[in-house]
Design a protein around this motif. Structure first.
Motif, PDB file in Angstrom:
ATOM      1  N   TRP A 301       0.804  -1.225   0.000  1.00  0.00           N
ATOM      2  CA  TRP A 301       0.000   0.000   0.000  1.00  0.00           C
ATOM      3  C   TRP A 301       0.836   1.275   0.000  1.00  0.00           C
ATOM      4  O   TRP A 301       0.300   2.372   0.097  1.00  0.00           O
ATOM      5  CB  TRP A 301      -0.985  -0.014   1.161  1.00  0.00           C
ATOM      6  N   THR A 302       2.141   1.135  -0.105  1.00  0.00           N
ATOM      7  CA  THR A 302       3.009   2.304  -0.211  1.00  0.00           C
ATOM      8  C   THR A 302       3.380   2.508  -1.671  1.00  0.00           C
ATOM      9  O   THR A 302       3.836   1.570  -2.333  1.00  0.00           O
ATOM     10  CB  THR A 302       4.280   2.119   0.644  1.00  0.00           C
ATOM     11  N   SER A 303       3.166   3.698  -2.175  1.00  0.00           N
ATOM     12  CA  SER A 303       3.442   3.977  -3.582  1.00  0.00           C
ATOM     13  C   SER A 303       4.945   3.904  -3.852  1.00  0.00           C
ATOM     14  O   SER A 303       5.776   4.046  -2.945  1.00  0.00           O
ATOM     15  CB  SER A 303       2.913   5.363  -3.964  1.00  0.00           C
ATOM     16  N   GLN A 342       4.837  13.048  -7.049  1.00  0.00           N
ATOM     17  CA  GLN A 342       4.892  11.988  -8.060  1.00  0.00           C
ATOM     18  C   GLN A 342       3.658  11.083  -7.972  1.00  0.00           C
ATOM     19  O   GLN A 342       3.072  10.706  -8.994  1.00  0.00           O
ATOM     20  CB  GLN A 342       6.156  11.160  -7.865  1.00  0.00           C
ATOM     21  N   ALA A 343       3.261  10.728  -6.742  1.00  0.00           N
ATOM     22  CA  ALA A 343       2.073   9.884  -6.573  1.00  0.00           C
ATOM     23  C   ALA A 343       0.820  10.614  -7.025  1.00  0.00           C
ATOM     24  O   ALA A 343      -0.095  10.022  -7.611  1.00  0.00           O
ATOM     25  CB  ALA A 343       1.942   9.458  -5.113  1.00  0.00           C
ATOM     26  N   ARG A 344       0.782  11.900  -6.758  1.00  0.00           N
ATOM     27  CA  ARG A 344      -0.368  12.726  -7.155  1.00  0.00           C
ATOM     28  C   ARG A 344      -0.481  12.786  -8.676  1.00  0.00           C
ATOM     29  O   ARG A 344      -1.581  12.667  -9.239  1.00  0.00           O
ATOM     30  CB  ARG A 344      -0.185  14.124  -6.569  1.00  0.00           C
ATOM     31  N   GLN A 345       0.658  12.975  -9.349  1.00  0.00           N
ATOM     32  CA  GLN A 345       0.639  13.039 -10.803  1.00  0.00           C
ATOM     33  C   GLN A 345       0.205  11.712 -11.400  1.00  0.00           C
ATOM     34  O   GLN A 345      -0.523  11.670 -12.403  1.00  0.00           O
ATOM     35  CB  GLN A 345       2.024  13.433 -11.321  1.00  0.00           C
ATOM     36  N   ALA A 346       0.614  10.602 -10.772  1.00  0.00           N
ATOM     37  CA  ALA A 346       0.196   9.287 -11.254  1.00  0.00           C
ATOM     38  C   ALA A 346      -1.312   9.119 -11.155  1.00  0.00           C
ATOM     39  O   ALA A 346      -1.951   8.544 -12.048  1.00  0.00           O
ATOM     40  CB  ALA A 346       0.902   8.190 -10.453  1.00  0.00           C
ATOM     41  N   LEU A 347      -1.915   9.625 -10.069  1.00  0.00           N
ATOM     42  CA  LEU A 347      -3.370   9.570  -9.931  1.00  0.00           C
ATOM     43  C   LEU A 347      -4.043  10.436 -10.985  1.00  0.00           C
ATOM     44  O   LEU A 347      -5.028  10.014 -11.621  1.00  0.00           O
ATOM     45  CB  LEU A 347      -3.798  10.021  -8.538  1.00  0.00           C
ATOM     46  N   ILE A 348      -3.537  11.635 -11.192  1.00  0.00           N
ATOM     47  CA  ILE A 348      -4.119  12.542 -12.193  1.00  0.00           C
ATOM     48  C   ILE A 348      -4.104  11.878 -13.572  1.00  0.00           C
ATOM     49  O   ILE A 348      -5.097  11.951 -14.322  1.00  0.00           O
ATOM     50  CB  ILE A 348      -3.357  13.880 -12.199  1.00  0.00           C
ATOM     51  N   GLU A 349      -3.009  11.209 -13.892  1.00  0.00           N
ATOM     52  CA  GLU A 349      -2.921  10.537 -15.194  1.00  0.00           C
ATOM     53  C   GLU A 349      -3.881   9.353 -15.261  1.00  0.00           C
ATOM     54  O   GLU A 349      -4.491   9.098 -16.309  1.00  0.00           O
ATOM     55  CB  GLU A 349      -1.480  10.079 -15.421  1.00  0.00           C
ATOM     56  N   GLN A 350      -4.049   8.638 -14.153  1.00  0.00           N
ATOM     57  CA  GLN A 350      -4.973   7.511 -14.169  1.00  0.00           C
ATOM     58  C   GLN A 350      -6.417   7.992 -14.301  1.00  0.00           C
ATOM     59  O   GLN A 350      -7.209   7.388 -15.033  1.00  0.00           O
ATOM     60  CB  GLN A 350      -4.819   6.664 -12.900  1.00  0.00           C
ATOM     61  N   VAL A 351      -6.752   9.081 -13.639  1.00  0.00           N
ATOM     62  CA  VAL A 351      -8.103   9.642 -13.766  1.00  0.00           C
ATOM     63  C   VAL A 351      -8.360  10.064 -15.204  1.00  0.00           C
ATOM     64  O   VAL A 351      -9.424   9.791 -15.775  1.00  0.00           O
ATOM     65  CB  VAL A 351      -8.286  10.839 -12.806  1.00  0.00           C
ATOM     66  N   ILE A 442      -7.017   0.684  -8.437  1.00  0.00           N
ATOM     67  CA  ILE A 442      -7.563   2.025  -8.232  1.00  0.00           C
ATOM     68  C   ILE A 442      -7.313   2.475  -6.797  1.00  0.00           C
ATOM     69  O   ILE A 442      -6.935   3.628  -6.536  1.00  0.00           O
ATOM     70  CB  ILE A 442      -9.063   2.055  -8.572  1.00  0.00           C
ATOM     71  N   ALA A 443      -7.512   1.565  -5.845  1.00  0.00           N
ATOM     72  CA  ALA A 443      -7.296   1.910  -4.436  1.00  0.00           C
ATOM     73  C   ALA A 443      -5.858   2.339  -4.197  1.00  0.00           C
ATOM     74  O   ALA A 443      -5.602   3.328  -3.479  1.00  0.00           O
ATOM     75  CB  ALA A 443      -7.657   0.726  -3.546  1.00  0.00           C
ATOM     76  N   GLN A 444      -4.899   1.627  -4.784  1.00  0.00           N
ATOM     77  CA  GLN A 444      -3.493   1.979  -4.585  1.00  0.00           C
ATOM     78  C   GLN A 444      -3.191   3.376  -5.124  1.00  0.00           C
ATOM     79  O   GLN A 444      -2.447   4.142  -4.499  1.00  0.00           O
ATOM     80  CB  GLN A 444      -2.605   0.932  -5.261  1.00  0.00           C
ATOM     81  N   ALA A 445      -3.781   3.722  -6.260  1.00  0.00           N
ATOM     82  CA  ALA A 445      -3.558   5.053  -6.827  1.00  0.00           C
ATOM     83  C   ALA A 445      -4.221   6.133  -5.978  1.00  0.00           C
ATOM     84  O   ALA A 445      -3.645   7.207  -5.752  1.00  0.00           O
ATOM     85  CB  ALA A 445      -4.087   5.101  -8.260  1.00  0.00           C
ATOM     86  N   LEU A 446      -5.422   5.853  -5.496  1.00  0.00           N
ATOM     87  CA  LEU A 446      -6.169   6.850  -4.734  1.00  0.00           C
ATOM     88  C   LEU A 446      -5.512   7.165  -3.402  1.00  0.00           C
ATOM     89  O   LEU A 446      -5.323   8.335  -3.047  1.00  0.00           O
ATOM     90  CB  LEU A 446      -7.602   6.369  -4.499  1.00  0.00           C
ATOM     91  N   LYS A 470      -3.948   3.038   4.841  1.00  0.00           N
ATOM     92  CA  LYS A 470      -3.203   2.952   3.582  1.00  0.00           C
ATOM     93  C   LYS A 470      -2.748   4.349   3.149  1.00  0.00           C
ATOM     94  O   LYS A 470      -1.612   4.531   2.700  1.00  0.00           O
ATOM     95  CB  LYS A 470      -4.071   2.324   2.501  1.00  0.00           C
ATOM     96  N   ALA A 471      -3.646   5.320   3.305  1.00  0.00           N
ATOM     97  CA  ALA A 471      -3.290   6.693   2.944  1.00  0.00           C
ATOM     98  C   ALA A 471      -2.120   7.192   3.791  1.00  0.00           C
ATOM     99  O   ALA A 471      -1.224   7.882   3.290  1.00  0.00           O
ATOM    100  CB  ALA A 471      -4.512   7.600   3.125  1.00  0.00           C
ATOM    101  N   ALA A 472      -2.095   6.824   5.073  1.00  0.00           N
ATOM    102  CA  ALA A 472      -1.040   7.299   5.974  1.00  0.00           C
ATOM    103  C   ALA A 472       0.339   6.876   5.507  1.00  0.00           C
ATOM    104  O   ALA A 472       1.318   7.626   5.663  1.00  0.00           O
ATOM    105  CB  ALA A 472      -1.304   6.791   7.390  1.00  0.00           C
ATOM    106  N   PHE A 473       0.482   5.674   4.941  1.00  0.00           N
ATOM    107  CA  PHE A 473       1.782   5.230   4.447  1.00  0.00           C
ATOM    108  C   PHE A 473       2.291   6.131   3.329  1.00  0.00           C
ATOM    109  O   PHE A 473       3.486   6.129   3.035  1.00  0.00           O
ATOM    110  CB  PHE A 473       1.693   3.781   3.953  1.00  0.00           C
TER     111      PHE A 473
END
Length: 566
Positions: A301-303, A342-351, A442-446, A470-473
Motif C-alpha cells: 500500500w506504499t506507492s 509523483q504519486a499525485r501526478q500518477a493519480l491525475i494521469e490515471q483519472v 484504483i485503491a493503490q492510486a487513490l 493505507k493513505a497514511a503510508f
C-alpha cells in the motif's frame, strides 16, 4: 510444490474472501483486502500459515457506470489454472443428502522479501458433481441463503477435511469473520467422547479441546450483520451433522447464528479496533472480546515514490514499519513533498486515462472510496451544495470517488446515482470524478495520490476501516468521523482531523465537516504553498504516528503471541 509447506505445523487462516492480486477477483472489499494483507505479512515475517478460501470462479462483479450514473454489474470470470496449481486430493461433504466433492488449487503468495505462503482455493466445479453443485464456489456472496449455507459448509467443514487430506498439520484455526464457523462442528466430530464415558445430560464432544484450537475475529458491530440460518434449513442442507442439542447450545436456540457458534468454539476472540471490541463485549455479554486493531501491508500500500524514499532513509522499514516513527527527523520536508507530487501526478494521469477528466494539478484533491452503502454516508459531503460551492469559490478543491454497491443493495445503488447527480450540479465549481470498477489498482492510486482522505461513516457502524491507514503510508492525512480505527489514530492537527466527536450527534456531522474543511484543512493547504512546513508536518504526522503502528506486521505479531501461541 505442496511439499514445501507441509513439513511444519501451520496456522490455518479461513476467510470467505482473500485479495491475492488485482487480476484475481476473489474479494469484494475490506474483509478480503485485510485477509490478503494478513497473508502477505505472514509471508514477510515467515510465520507458518496456510490460508483457506473459495475459488470464486465468477468473482464478485466488475462495475460499470451507465450514462445516468447507475451501476451496471458485469461478470468477473477468472481461470484458476492461469494463476494456481491444481492439487490431487479431493474430499466429499454431504449437502442436501448427496455427496458433493471438493478440490483445491494452490496459489503461492510470494513476498517481495522472499517469504512464501500457501493459499488453498476450494472448488466444487468438478466432473463428479451435478451442475448446480459445481456452481457452489462460483459466486462470491451470490445467490440466496441456501447458496450461502452451502458455501459455508464447503469452506468450514470441507476446509478441515481437505487440509488433513493434503497432509497439513494444523496447530491452530483462525476464523476471519463467522463464515467459516462450521469448521468448529467438524472439529467437534473429530473430538467426540466415547458413549460409555458420558453421563446423562453431558454433551458428547470435547468442547474445551476444540476451543483451544480456535480463534475468531469478528468484524461486524451490529447484530443484524451476522449470518443466521433457520434450523429447518440447516437440517435440510446439512442434516444432523452434530448432536442437535449441542448445536443449539453453541449456536443459539432459535436459529444457527454463525457468530455465536464461532464465539462459543473459540478460546481467543477479538474485534478489529478498540471501540469495536467494546461494542462487541456489549453485544455479546459473557464473552471476552480482545482488541487487535487492524493494519495494512506496508509494501503493497506504499506507492513507489515513497517506497524509494523510505528505502533511502529508513532501510528496514518494510520488515519493521515502526521505524517510520523517525520520519519526522530523518526525512527532509522537500523529499516528502516530491514523493507525494509523483504519486499525485500518477493519480491525475490515471483519472484522465479512465474518465477523460483532467484534474487541476494545483488544487487539493479529496479522496473517498468505500463500499457504497447507507451507513458509509458517501453523500455526507454533498449535504449542502450551496455551502460546498461557497467554500470552493474561496479555496478551490476537487473530489475523486470510487466504490461498488452490492448487487442487491438498492439503496447503495441509488447513492451512486445521486453522487453522479451531485457531480453534475457542481460542475464548473467543484470538479467531482467517479472512478468505475473500484479494485486494488484504483485503491493503490487513490490512497497515494489524493491530498486528504475522507471517511464519513455513521457511528458506531465502522468496525475498523483500513483505507485511511493505507493513505497514511503515503503521507496523506485523514479527515474522518471518529469511529473505528480513527478514534485511535486521530491526533487533531497532527495526523489529520476529526469530524465531530466520538459521542456527537450524527445529524451535525455535515456542518462539522464543512467547518473543518473551510476553517482548518483548506487554509492550511493553501498557506502551505507559500510556507509548506505546516502541511508537510501533518503529512509526516500521518506517517510517523499512524503508518508506524497501523500496519499488518504489528497486527500479525499480536495474533502470533496472543492467539496462536498460548
Amino acid at each position: 510444490m505442496l511439499d514445501d509447506f507441509i513439513h511444519q505445523q501451520r496456522v490455518a487462516y479461513f476467510s470467505m474472501e482473500i485479495a491475492l492480486r488485482n487480476e484475481i477477483p476473489t474479494y469484494s472489499g475490506g474483509l478480503g483486502v485485510l485477509a490478503g494483507d494478513t497473508v502477505r505479512s505472514a509471508a514477510d515475517l515467515e510465520l507458518p500459515l496456510v490460508a483457506v478460501t473459495l475459488a470464486s470462479r465468477a468473482g464478485y462483479f466488475r462495475q460499470a457506470i451507465d450514462a445516468q450514473g447507475r451501476q451496471v454489474e458485469q461478470p468477473a470470470l477468472w481461470e484458476p489454472r492461469e494463476w494456481a496449481q491444481p492439487l490431487d486430493a479431493k474430499i466429499a461433504v454431504s449437502i442436501e443428502g448427496r455427496v458433493v466433492w471438493i478440490g483445491a488449487w494452490l496459489y503461492v503468495l510470494e513476498s517481495h522479501m522472499g517469504g512464501r505462503q500457501p493459499v488453498l482455493l476450494f472448488d466444487t466445479d468438478l466432473d463428479e458433481n451435478r451442475p448446480d453443485d459445481r456452481e457452489i464456489t462460483h459466486y462470491l456472496y451470490g445467490g440466496d441463503e441456501t447458496y450461502r449455507l452451502k458455501q459455508e459448509i464447503v469452506l468450514g467443514i470441507g476446509g478441515v477435511r481437505l487440509l488433513q487430506a493434503l497432509g497439513f498439520e494444523v496447530r491452530h484455526f483462525h476464523m476471519n469473520e463467522g463464515h467459516s464457523a462450521l469448521l468448529g462442528l467438524e472439529l467437534l466430530r473429530r473430538y467426540e467422547y466415547p458413549p460409555e464415558d458420558l453421563r446423562p445430560g453431558d454433551l458428547p464432544y470435547d468442547i474445551p479441546r476444540v476451543r483451544d484450537l480456535c480463534s475468531f475475529t469478528t468484524h461486524t458491530p451490529v447484530e443484524a450483520g451476522h449470518d443466521r440460518f433457520s434450523y429447518a434449513q440447516v437440517e435440510r442442507v446439512l442434516g444432523n451433522f452434530v448432536d442437535p442439542a449441542t448445536l443449539k447450545h453453541l449456536a443459539g436456540e432459535d436459529s444457527l447464528n454463525m457468530t455465536r457458534l464461532a464465539l462459543n468454539l473459540s478460546e481467543y476472540v477479538n474485534g478489529v479496533a478498540k471501540r469495536h471490541a467494546e461494542i462487541s463485549n456489549t453485544m455479546f455479554p459473557g464473552y471476552r472480546v480482545h482488541a487487535v486493531t487492524n493494519g495494512v501491508h506496508p509494501f503493497i500500500w506504499t506507492s513507489e515514490p515513497f517506497r524509494k524514499l523510505y528505502d533511502r532513509y529508513l532501510p528496514s522499514w518494510c520488515h519493521e514499519p515502526e521505524q517510520l516513527v523517525r520520519v519526522d527527523c530523518c526525512i527532509p520536508d522537500g523529499a516528502i513533498r516530491d514523493a507525494h507530487g509523483q504519486a499525485r501526478q500518477a493519480l491525475i494521469e490515471q483519472v484522465r486515462g479512465r474518465t477523460g477528466v483532467a484534474l487541476n494539478p494545483t488544487a487539493p484533491i479529496l479522496g473517498f472510496a468505500r463500499r457504497m452503502t447507507a451507513y458509509k454516508r458517501p453523500d455526507l459531503l454533498f449535504t449542502d451544495l450551496d455551502r460546498l460551492q461557497a467554500i470552493a469559490r474561496q479555496r478551490p478543491f476537487q473530489v475523486v470517488l470510487a466504490g461498488k454497491a452490492h448487487p442487491r443493495d438498492e439503496g447503495g445503488k441509488r447513492l451512486i446515482e445521486q453522487l453522479h447527480a451531485h457531480a453534475s450540479a457542481l460542475e464548473g465549481i467543484v470538479p467531482v470524478v467517479y472512478l468505475p470498477g473500484y479494485d486494488m489498482e484504483i485503491a493503490q492510486a487513490l490512497v497515494a495520490g489524493v491530498d486528504v482522505w475522507l471517511n464519513t461513516p455513521l457511528r458506531p457502524f465502522e468496525a475498523s476501516g483500513t483505507s485511511g491507514m493505507k493513505a497514511a503510508f503515503n503521507g496523506v492525512p485523514s479527515l474522518s468521523v471518529l469511529d473505528g480505527w480513527w478514534i485511535e489514530g486521530c491526533i487533531e492537527g497532527v495526523t489529520g482531523w476529526a469530524i465531530g466527536n466520538a459521542a456527537g450527534a450524527d445529524d451535525g456531522d455535515a456542518r462539522a465537516l464543512y467547518d473543518k474543511l473551510e476553517q482548518v484543512v483548506l487554509p492550511l493547504y493553501y498557506d502551505g504553498q507559500d510556507d509548506p512546513a505546516g502541511w508537510v508536518r501533518v503529512m509526516k504526522g500521518a506517517i510517523s504516528k499512524n503508518a508506524s503502528y497501523f500496519n499488518s506486521h504489528r497486527m500479525m505479531r499480536r495474533y502470533a503471541t496472543e492467539a496462536y501461541i498460548r
